[in-house]
Motif scaffolding. Structure first.
Motif, PDB file in Angstrom:
ATOM      1  N   ASP A  72      26.012  29.031  31.212  1.00 32.86           N
ATOM      2  CA  ASP A  72      25.372  29.462  32.456  1.00 32.86           C
ATOM      3  C   ASP A  72      24.239  30.434  32.116  1.00 32.86           C
ATOM      4  O   ASP A  72      24.383  31.297  31.257  1.00 32.86           O
ATOM      5  CB  ASP A  72      26.396  30.136  33.379  1.00 32.86           C
ATOM      6  CG  ASP A  72      25.892  30.273  34.809  1.00 32.86           C
ATOM      7  OD1 ASP A  72      26.462  29.635  35.704  1.00 32.86           O
ATOM      8  OD2 ASP A  72      24.907  31.030  35.025  1.00 32.86           O
ATOM      9  N   ASN A 123      32.740  26.105  43.202  1.00 34.18           N
ATOM     10  CA  ASN A 123      32.245  26.485  44.516  1.00 34.18           C
ATOM     11  C   ASN A 123      31.866  25.198  45.250  1.00 34.18           C
ATOM     12  O   ASN A 123      31.072  24.412  44.736  1.00 34.18           O
ATOM     13  CB  ASN A 123      31.034  27.411  44.380  1.00 34.18           C
ATOM     14  CG  ASN A 123      31.405  28.732  43.710  1.00 34.18           C
ATOM     15  OD1 ASN A 123      32.500  29.248  43.910  1.00 34.18           O
ATOM     16  ND2 ASN A 123      30.507  29.270  42.901  1.00 34.18           N
ATOM     17  N   GLU A 136      25.478  26.963  45.143  1.00 32.31           N
ATOM     18  CA  GLU A 136      24.011  27.091  45.204  1.00 32.31           C
ATOM     19  C   GLU A 136      23.323  25.877  44.626  1.00 32.31           C
ATOM     20  O   GLU A 136      22.264  25.471  45.110  1.00 32.31           O
ATOM     21  CB  GLU A 136      23.569  28.360  44.473  1.00 32.31           C
ATOM     22  CG  GLU A 136      23.927  29.606  45.278  1.00 32.31           C
ATOM     23  CD  GLU A 136      23.517  30.895  44.589  1.00 32.31           C
ATOM     24  OE1 GLU A 136      23.053  30.849  43.435  1.00 32.31           O
ATOM     25  OE2 GLU A 136      23.688  31.949  45.229  1.00 32.31           O
ATOM     26  N   HIS A 145      29.714  21.152  39.633  1.00 32.78           N
ATOM     27  CA  HIS A 145      29.889  21.842  38.351  1.00 32.78           C
ATOM     28  C   HIS A 145      31.143  22.685  38.390  1.00 32.78           C
ATOM     29  O   HIS A 145      31.499  23.271  39.410  1.00 32.78           O
ATOM     30  CB  HIS A 145      28.670  22.707  38.002  1.00 32.78           C
ATOM     31  CG  HIS A 145      28.217  23.606  39.101  1.00 32.78           C
ATOM     32  ND1 HIS A 145      27.497  23.163  40.189  1.00 32.78           N
ATOM     33  CD2 HIS A 145      28.404  24.948  39.293  1.00 32.78           C
ATOM     34  CE1 HIS A 145      27.246  24.182  40.996  1.00 32.78           C
ATOM     35  NE2 HIS A 145      27.792  25.271  40.481  1.00 32.78           N
TER      36      HIS A 145
HETATM   37  P1  AMP Z   1      27.088  27.782  42.094  1.00 31.12           P
HETATM   38  O1  AMP Z   1      26.857  29.048  42.859  1.00 31.12           O
HETATM   39  O2  AMP Z   1      28.545  27.461  41.933  1.00 31.12           O
HETATM   40  O3  AMP Z   1      26.288  26.625  42.645  1.00 31.12           O
HETATM   41  O4  AMP Z   1      26.605  28.098  40.634  1.00 31.12           O
HETATM   42  C1  AMP Z   1      25.389  27.670  40.115  1.00 31.12           C
HETATM   43  C2  AMP Z   1      25.308  28.261  38.738  1.00 31.12           C
HETATM   44  O5  AMP Z   1      24.269  27.608  38.035  1.00 31.12           O
HETATM   45  C3  AMP Z   1      24.988  29.756  38.724  1.00 31.12           C
HETATM   46  O6  AMP Z   1      26.014  30.452  38.032  1.00 31.12           O
HETATM   47  C4  AMP Z   1      23.653  29.826  37.984  1.00 31.12           C
HETATM   48  O7  AMP Z   1      23.542  30.964  37.166  1.00 31.12           O
HETATM   49  C5  AMP Z   1      23.669  28.545  37.187  1.00 31.12           C
HETATM   50  N1  AMP Z   1      22.350  28.000  36.830  1.00 31.12           N
HETATM   51  C6  AMP Z   1      21.310  27.754  37.652  1.00 31.12           C
HETATM   52  N2  AMP Z   1      20.275  27.224  36.970  1.00 31.12           N
HETATM   53  C7  AMP Z   1      20.683  27.116  35.679  1.00 31.12           C
HETATM   54  C8  AMP Z   1      20.081  26.650  34.478  1.00 31.12           C
HETATM   55  N3  AMP Z   1      18.819  26.177  34.468  1.00 31.12           N
HETATM   56  N4  AMP Z   1      20.777  26.702  33.329  1.00 31.12           N
HETATM   57  C9  AMP Z   1      22.043  27.190  33.329  1.00 31.12           C
HETATM   58  N5  AMP Z   1      22.680  27.632  34.428  1.00 31.12           N
HETATM   59  C10 AMP Z   1      22.015  27.613  35.588  1.00 31.12           C
END
Ligand code: AMP
Length: 118
Positions: A28, A82, A90, A95
């Motif tokens: 992440d 999530n 988000e 994932h």
């Molecule tokens: P969620 O809130 O469950 O949708 O988590 C999305 C996650 O994706 C967050 O923890 C972000 O830090 C992570 N994230 C977003 N863009 C990237 C990226 N380019 N590479 C790695 N992690 C990412």
């Protein structure tokens, strides 16, 4: 195309941990614990609610193998998905967050109204 599909295609870089034909694990970008890995299906699936039993049967051993590789299997780790708006999702590409590397806390995730359901 969503950001995780772009990562799968190699259009956006990631810090890869492991992949096979169907799944990809990478660090992440904004870690919430010493070890914070995301596991995604390469196929675009929007959210956990859309998964099939077949996909879950395959992604489960993949996640377990990643945990072993990172030596999280003995001390433990947290798996978080999530799902949708209220779940705080988000990135709308399914994932699994694997979090570990220390004793994790268990914070209050919403205003303390939970007890009304007891
Ligand atoms: P969620 O809130 O469950 O949708 O988590 C999305 C996650 O994706 C967050 O923890 C972000 O830090 C992570 N994230 C977003 N863009 C990237 C990226 N380019 N590479 C790695 N992690 C990412």
């Amino acid at each position: 195309m969503c950001i995780f599909c772009q990562i799968v295609k190699g259009e956006i870089p990631c810090n890869k941990v492991y992949e096979n034909d169907e799944f990809l694990a990478f660090h992440d970008i904004n870690p919430k614990a010493p070890i914070h890995i995301l596991v995604i299906p390469k196929e675009h699936v929007e959210k956990f609610q859309d998964t099939t039993p077949e996909m879950m049967a395959k992604i489960t051993p993949f996640i377990q193998e990643i945990a072993k590789t990172l030596e999280l299997d003995k001390r433990g780790y947290r798996l978080i998905v999530n799902n949708g708006d209220d779940g705080g999702q988000e990135v709308m590409h399914l994932h699994f967050h694997i979090l570990g590397g220390t004793k994790l806390t268990w914070p209050q995730l919403a205003p303390d109204e939970s007890k009304k359901y007891l």
